[in-house]
Design an enzyme around this catalytic site. Structure first.
Site, PDB file in Angstrom:
ATOM      1  N   LYS A  12     -74.288  58.818 -28.075  1.00  0.00           N
ATOM      2  CA  LYS A  12     -74.210  60.240 -28.418  1.00  0.00           C
ATOM      3  C   LYS A  12     -74.438  61.055 -27.155  1.00  0.00           C
ATOM      4  O   LYS A  12     -75.547  61.102 -26.626  1.00  0.00           O
ATOM      5  CB  LYS A  12     -75.274  60.620 -29.448  1.00  0.00           C
ATOM      6  CG  LYS A  12     -75.064  62.032 -29.953  1.00  0.00           C
ATOM      7  CD  LYS A  12     -76.325  62.675 -30.490  1.00  0.00           C
ATOM      8  CE  LYS A  12     -77.160  63.367 -29.435  1.00  0.00           C
ATOM      9  NZ  LYS A  12     -76.498  64.434 -28.686  1.00  0.00           N
TER      10      LYS A  12
ATOM     11  N   GLU B  12     -85.728  57.455 -19.591  1.00  0.00           N
ATOM     12  CA  GLU B  12     -85.659  58.177 -18.301  1.00  0.00           C
ATOM     13  C   GLU B  12     -85.952  59.628 -18.632  1.00  0.00           C
ATOM     14  O   GLU B  12     -85.074  60.353 -19.104  1.00  0.00           O
ATOM     15  CB  GLU B  12     -84.257  58.066 -17.701  1.00  0.00           C
ATOM     16  CG  GLU B  12     -83.784  56.665 -17.429  1.00  0.00           C
ATOM     17  CD  GLU B  12     -84.477  56.023 -16.253  1.00  0.00           C
ATOM     18  OE1 GLU B  12     -85.284  56.695 -15.572  1.00  0.00           O
ATOM     19  OE2 GLU B  12     -84.230  54.841 -16.016  1.00  0.00           O
TER      20      GLU B  12
ATOM     21  N   CYS C 281     -83.301  65.611 -12.789  1.00  0.00           N
ATOM     22  CA  CYS C 281     -84.700  65.245 -13.019  1.00  0.00           C
ATOM     23  C   CYS C 281     -85.372  64.748 -11.742  1.00  0.00           C
ATOM     24  O   CYS C 281     -86.588  64.549 -11.733  1.00  0.00           O
ATOM     25  CB  CYS C 281     -84.807  64.228 -14.145  1.00  0.00           C
ATOM     26  SG  CYS C 281     -83.638  62.905 -13.956  1.00  0.00           S
TER      27      CYS C 281
ATOM     28  N   GLU D 241     -91.280  71.717 -15.388  1.00  0.00           N
ATOM     29  CA  GLU D 241     -90.097  71.558 -14.557  1.00  0.00           C
ATOM     30  C   GLU D 241     -89.245  72.829 -14.690  1.00  0.00           C
ATOM     31  O   GLU D 241     -88.863  73.194 -15.801  1.00  0.00           O
ATOM     32  CB  GLU D 241     -89.311  70.358 -15.105  1.00  0.00           C
ATOM     33  CG  GLU D 241     -88.742  69.470 -14.062  1.00  0.00           C
ATOM     34  CD  GLU D 241     -88.009  68.273 -14.676  1.00  0.00           C
ATOM     35  OE1 GLU D 241     -88.115  68.004 -15.885  1.00  0.00           O
ATOM     36  OE2 GLU D 241     -87.307  67.620 -13.901  1.00  0.00           O
TER      37      GLU D 241
HETATM   38  P1  ADP Z   1     -82.471  68.714 -22.386  1.00  0.00           P
HETATM   39  O1  ADP Z   1     -83.712  69.535 -22.405  1.00  0.00           O
HETATM   40  O2  ADP Z   1     -82.028  68.286 -21.059  1.00  0.00           O
HETATM   41  O3  ADP Z   1     -81.369  69.241 -23.265  1.00  0.00           O
HETATM   42  P2  ADP Z   1     -83.179  66.889 -24.436  1.00  0.00           P
HETATM   43  O4  ADP Z   1     -84.187  65.828 -24.365  1.00  0.00           O
HETATM   44  O5  ADP Z   1     -83.449  68.048 -25.302  1.00  0.00           O
HETATM   45  O6  ADP Z   1     -82.921  67.328 -22.954  1.00  0.00           O
HETATM   46  O7  ADP Z   1     -81.765  66.294 -24.863  1.00  0.00           O
HETATM   47  C1  ADP Z   1     -81.260  65.071 -24.348  1.00  0.00           C
HETATM   48  C2  ADP Z   1     -80.427  64.397 -25.404  1.00  0.00           C
HETATM   49  O8  ADP Z   1     -81.240  64.143 -26.555  1.00  0.00           O
HETATM   50  C3  ADP Z   1     -79.240  65.213 -25.904  1.00  0.00           C
HETATM   51  O9  ADP Z   1     -78.163  64.338 -26.162  1.00  0.00           O
HETATM   52  C4  ADP Z   1     -79.765  65.821 -27.196  1.00  0.00           C
HETATM   53  O10 ADP Z   1     -78.763  66.129 -28.138  1.00  0.00           O
HETATM   54  C5  ADP Z   1     -80.611  64.666 -27.707  1.00  0.00           C
HETATM   55  N1  ADP Z   1     -81.639  65.096 -28.666  1.00  0.00           N
HETATM   56  C6  ADP Z   1     -82.423  66.178 -28.599  1.00  0.00           C
HETATM   57  N2  ADP Z   1     -83.273  66.226 -29.663  1.00  0.00           N
HETATM   58  C7  ADP Z   1     -83.000  65.124 -30.406  1.00  0.00           C
HETATM   59  C8  ADP Z   1     -83.527  64.592 -31.621  1.00  0.00           C
HETATM   60  N3  ADP Z   1     -84.512  65.190 -32.294  1.00  0.00           N
HETATM   61  N4  ADP Z   1     -83.003  63.438 -32.081  1.00  0.00           N
HETATM   62  C9  ADP Z   1     -82.030  62.817 -31.420  1.00  0.00           C
HETATM   63  N5  ADP Z   1     -81.492  63.259 -30.274  1.00  0.00           N
HETATM   64  C10 ADP Z   1     -81.962  64.401 -29.767  1.00  0.00           C
END
Ligand code: ADP
Length: 493
Positions: A185, A263, A297, A395
């Protein structure tokens, strides 16, 4: 969408469907969500807003494809990965354009990302044929003990938006090399590059079901990914993203005890000692800090400069930063593009305002650039940064350099380590003994010594503390996708 396709040599690289079991298909619900260009805010495409049904179908396909892919000869897997690598390079210009359009990095950096992402595919194509086990020296007569490396099983890859190609390539390539199948995804902001990459993999001969890719909006992500977390057939999660989401995924997958690679965020320190080559340190900081407008990052978030060179370093740096060209990513001269979305610009502005309120001196930059578009922010240098400022703890993930002052080595190292995170660190010094001492004391997975460009497919990338665990790239990178199986054969005498 037509407009977007017209910018590519191969318009069919724009896929508005999920890839499940080798077939491109809409979400079961028929829902879609919009992808926009961060430079203008304009919608450029619609992709499936997938839910648990789509995630389940993807996992079904990956589970069904696993036995045959596991049995394929390593050399067969390697050959397919090589073809994928060649296809990525052959379509490099289109992929670079797509990265810039949906993510906002300058097109030159987009080309760099294509080469960087492709290098992981080549690296793991080469490693695929070199996944050795061990024959254990005999312990008892009549007994033979062997350790084999086997693929862990179906892998769920969840990736962020800041490297739309490289992050997913560096998860899928080792997974496939090891004999795993994948459900993936990509981030909701940048799925188009990942979909194009999956098409190229399919064309390179990756069998149906070996790579499955579903796209979801932010709102649907927990539902779709939740299905994988609960699915006992999914044996591993490889995640790159924020620490809170990483912790959530680790918690939610505990019931099926999956193998995890995390990561996560960094809060990278960059230390300049009095004995550093200052020009080299300024250049190294520009390289590491302003890549992707500060949205990586491993971008330094806190710059510690020793008192003897503080003012001189601040002056040299500010001059170079003020000269950076800010422009839409598709502009060939751009060095800094837009940030990914309005939340990102708001955070950067908040960090700068908070720092100035707490006594920081603005040396250059500090403002939004609305004339260029909604998400542009000036490259910024702040002097007199302190530990009470937001940008010390969080960050910033934007083009802002805060300069902290320190007086001796122990204090510099202590300050650098004073964070819950531990991904990348950097320091500049010309004293060999100090280099040895400091590199051993820094709490981080990666240490750049007199060097700002640290990433390479040949090197282990990953963190410690709340920056996560697991390594990507290098020969260590395969361990995350394999399990060790011990065979004990008796009755041999
Ligand atoms: P960023 O702050 O860089 O957007 P995130 O950790 O929020 O980083 O998102 C990284 C990935 O995790 C994206 O693909 C996002 O859609 C996914 N993601 C965010 N929240 C969830 C969740 N609750 N369950 C599954 N995937 C998630």
């Amino acid at each position: 969408m037509k407009e977007l396709q017209a910018t590519l040599v191969r318009p069919d690289l724009i896929r508005a469907h999920n890839l499940i079991n080798g077939k491109w298909q809409p979400a079961a619900s028929g829902k879609q969500f919009a992808i926009s260009d961060p430079a203008t805010g304009k919608v450029i495409a619609q992709v499936p807003d997938s839910g648990p049904d789509d995630a389940r179908a993807a996992a079904d396909a990956a589970a069904a494809a696993f036995p045959a892919w596991k049995q394929a000869l390593p050399r067969e897997r390697s050959d397919i990965l090589r073809k994928w690598h060649a296809a990525i390079l052959a379509n490099g210009e289109d992929l670079a354009r797509l990265i810039s359009l949906e993510q906002g990095k300058p097109v030159g950096e987009g080309r760099g990302e294509v080469a960087y992402g492709a290098s992981y595919v080549l690296w793991f194509a080469e490693e695929a044929a070199r996944i050795y086990g061990d024959v254990i020296p005999q312990q008892q007569r009549g007994k033979r003990m062997t350790a084999l490396k086997e693929p862990v099983g179906v892998v769920a890859a969840i990736t962020p938006w800041n490297f739309p190609l490289a992050m997913i390539a560096r998860k899928i390539a080792p997974a496939l090399a090891a004999g795993c199948t994948v459900v993936a995804k990509p981030a909701e902001d940048t799925p188009l590059t990942a979909l194009a990459l999956a098409l190229l993999a399919q064309e390179a001969g990756v069998p149906p079901g070996v790579i499955n890719l579903v796209t979801t909006s932010r709102e649907q992500a927990p539902g779709a990914v939740g299905d994988w977390l609960a699915d006992e057939r999914v044996r591993k999660i490889s995640f790159t993203g924020s620490t809170p989401v990483g912790k959530y995924l680790a918690r939610e997958s505990a019931n099926t005890l999956k193998k995890l690679s995390m990561e996560l965020g960094g809060n990278a320190p960059f230390i300049v000692f009095d004995d550093a080559d200052l020009d080299a340190a300024v250049s190294g900081l520009l390289t590491s800090k302003f890549r992707n407008a500060g949205q990586t990052c491993v971008c330094p978030n806190r710059v510690y400069v020793q008192s003897g060179v503080y003012e001189r370093f601040a002056e040299l740096l500010s001059k170079r930063v003020a000269a950076l060209e800010v422009a839409p990513a598709t502009d060939e001269s751009a060095q800094i593009g837009p940030l990914i979305n309005d939340r990102a610009v708001d955070k950067v502005a908040r960090h700068v305002d908070d720092a100035v309120t707490h006594g920081a001196r603005l040396l250059t930059g500090g403002k939004r650039l609305p004339a260029l578009g909604p998400n542009f922010f000036e490259p910024t240098v702040l002097a007199d940064a302190t530990a009470d400022m937001l940008l010390f703890r969080e960050e910033t993930f934007g083009p802002v350099v805060p300069l902290f002052r320190f007086y001796d080595e122990a204090e510099g190292v202590r300050a650098a380590n004073d964070t819950a995170f531990g991904l990348a660190t950097y320091f500049y010094s010309q004293d060999v003994r100090r280099i040895d001492r400091v590199s051993r004391q820094l709490e981080a997975g990666i240490v750049g010594i007199n060097e700002g460009a640290i990433s390479s497919a040949a090197a282990p990338f990953g963190g410690v503390k709340e920056s996560g665990y697991g390594r990507e790239g290098s020969r260590y990178g395969l361990d995350d996708y394999t399990i060790v199986k011990y065979l004990c054969q008796g009755g041999l005498q």
